[in-house]
Design a protein around this motif. Sequence first.
Motif, PDB file in Angstrom:
ATOM      1  N   MET A   1       9.276 -12.435   7.371  1.00  0.00           N
ATOM      2  CA  MET A   1       7.852 -12.645   7.085  1.00  0.00           C
ATOM      3  C   MET A   1       7.348 -13.921   7.755  1.00  0.00           C
ATOM      4  SD  MET A   1       7.599 -11.778   2.994  1.00  0.00           S
ATOM      5  CE  MET A   1       5.834 -11.573   2.937  1.00  0.00           C
TER       6      MET A   1
ATOM      7  N   ARG B   1       4.760 -17.255   7.905  1.00  0.00           N
ATOM      8  CA  ARG B   1       4.315 -18.194   6.867  1.00  0.00           C
ATOM      9  C   ARG B   1       3.082 -17.674   6.152  1.00  0.00           C
ATOM     10  NH1 ARG B   1       6.589 -22.591  10.289  1.00  0.00           N
ATOM     11  NH2 ARG B   1       4.945 -22.134  11.812  1.00  0.00           N
TER      12      ARG B   1
ATOM     13  N   GLN C   1       2.131 -14.482   5.756  1.00  0.00           N
ATOM     14  CA  GLN C   1       2.505 -13.348   4.909  1.00  0.00           C
ATOM     15  C   GLN C   1       3.179 -13.807   3.625  1.00  0.00           C
ATOM     16  OE1 GLN C   1       4.838 -11.275   7.861  1.00  0.00           O
ATOM     17  NE2 GLN C   1       3.272  -9.708   8.171  1.00  0.00           N
ATOM     18  N   SER C   2       4.111 -14.738   3.730  1.00  0.00           N
ATOM     19  CA  SER C   2       4.826 -15.179   2.527  1.00  0.00           C
ATOM     20  C   SER C   2       3.923 -15.955   1.592  1.00  0.00           C
ATOM     21  CB  SER C   2       6.048 -16.018   2.910  1.00  0.00           C
ATOM     22  OG  SER C   2       5.670 -17.166   3.645  1.00  0.00           O
ATOM     23  N   THR C   3       2.950 -16.671   2.143  1.00  0.00           N
ATOM     24  CA  THR C   3       2.012 -17.418   1.300  1.00  0.00           C
ATOM     25  C   THR C   3       1.113 -16.478   0.516  1.00  0.00           C
ATOM     26  OG1 THR C   3       2.020 -19.353   2.734  1.00  0.00           O
ATOM     27  CG2 THR C   3       0.093 -19.053   1.338  1.00  0.00           C
TER      28      THR C   3
ATOM     29  N   ALA D   1       1.651 -13.437  -0.215  1.00  0.00           N
ATOM     30  CA  ALA D   1       2.439 -12.576  -1.099  1.00  0.00           C
ATOM     31  C   ALA D   1       2.582 -13.171  -2.497  1.00  0.00           C
ATOM     32  CB  ALA D   1       3.817 -12.330  -0.494  1.00  0.00           C
ATOM     33  N   LYS D   2       2.379 -14.471  -2.622  1.00  0.00           N
ATOM     34  CA  LYS D   2       2.531 -15.138  -3.927  1.00  0.00           C
ATOM     35  C   LYS D   2       1.329 -14.910  -4.833  1.00  0.00           C
ATOM     36  CE  LYS D   2       5.130 -18.850  -1.688  1.00  0.00           C
ATOM     37  NZ  LYS D   2       5.051 -20.264  -1.222  1.00  0.00           N
TER      38      LYS D   2
ATOM     39  N   ASP E   1       6.541 -25.276   5.700  1.00  0.00           N
ATOM     40  CA  ASP E   1       6.221 -23.951   5.155  1.00  0.00           C
ATOM     41  C   ASP E   1       4.737 -23.692   4.938  1.00  0.00           C
ATOM     42  OD1 ASP E   1       8.963 -23.363   4.999  1.00  0.00           O
ATOM     43  OD2 ASP E   1       9.116 -24.421   3.077  1.00  0.00           O
TER      44      ASP E   1
END
Length: 260
Positions: free
Chosen positions: A1, A3, A5-7, A9-10, A86
């Motif tokens: 993923m 950065r 996308q992962s952010t 996703a939270k 991140d």
Amino acid sequence: MTRLQSTFAKGPALVCFVTAGDGDTAAILDALVSGGADVIELGMPFTDPMADGPAIQQANLRSLGAGTTTADIFHIAARFREKHADVPLVLMGYANPMITRGPDWFANECRKAGVDGVICVDIPPEEDPELGPALRAAGVSLIRLATPTTDAARLPAVLEGSSGFLYYVSVAGITGLQQAAQASIDEAVARIKQHATIPVAVGFGVRTPEQAAAIARVADGVVVGSALVDLVAQHGANAAGPVRELTRALADAVHSARSG
């Protein structure tokens, strides 16, 4: 993923905008992160920022008056990436500074500096070849804008080739001067989400934690810019503290929607 996308996703993300070279940018960026900003938009100053209201126009003038160059912006971005591994960083601005040395040069500088995405206000989807292919080849998201006038017929063109997130500009006009009615935001986000496979962040005119919380209940992200830029104008070299304070209040409001 990635950065971005992962952010997202939270849960709902707070996206904070400041202008590069306006005040102590490095300290302001650190304050945004410590205040809880999830994504940072770094504005590239330009002489004719047609989509921006008075606050960001004046920030552009202050930055250009201090001699800020594109090279300075990439230096700021690279130092940010060294300190904050991140946190997604997005450059936002206008085509001229981005393509004057060629789109491949710009895209590669973004990649080298650790920039995650680019928002170019004045390159519409029809002119995607001006910048889009170079960014995608460099692994940098092209983040496009949708507005209240982006209807169902046009939305697919806006979404095509867009990644990271879609920035929904909640009012027609320039930044910072007005706030859309929440009901219209609710309707627009629901409509866009029927077509979008990427997160939808809403901005323009968001100034208070209450506004941010209401938007975070329906959108994937909330963008705040002019309210932060106003603090930089007001406090100058001492802006980091007030910026951190407002960011913390906004972040708490947005993140509370994750469990709301």
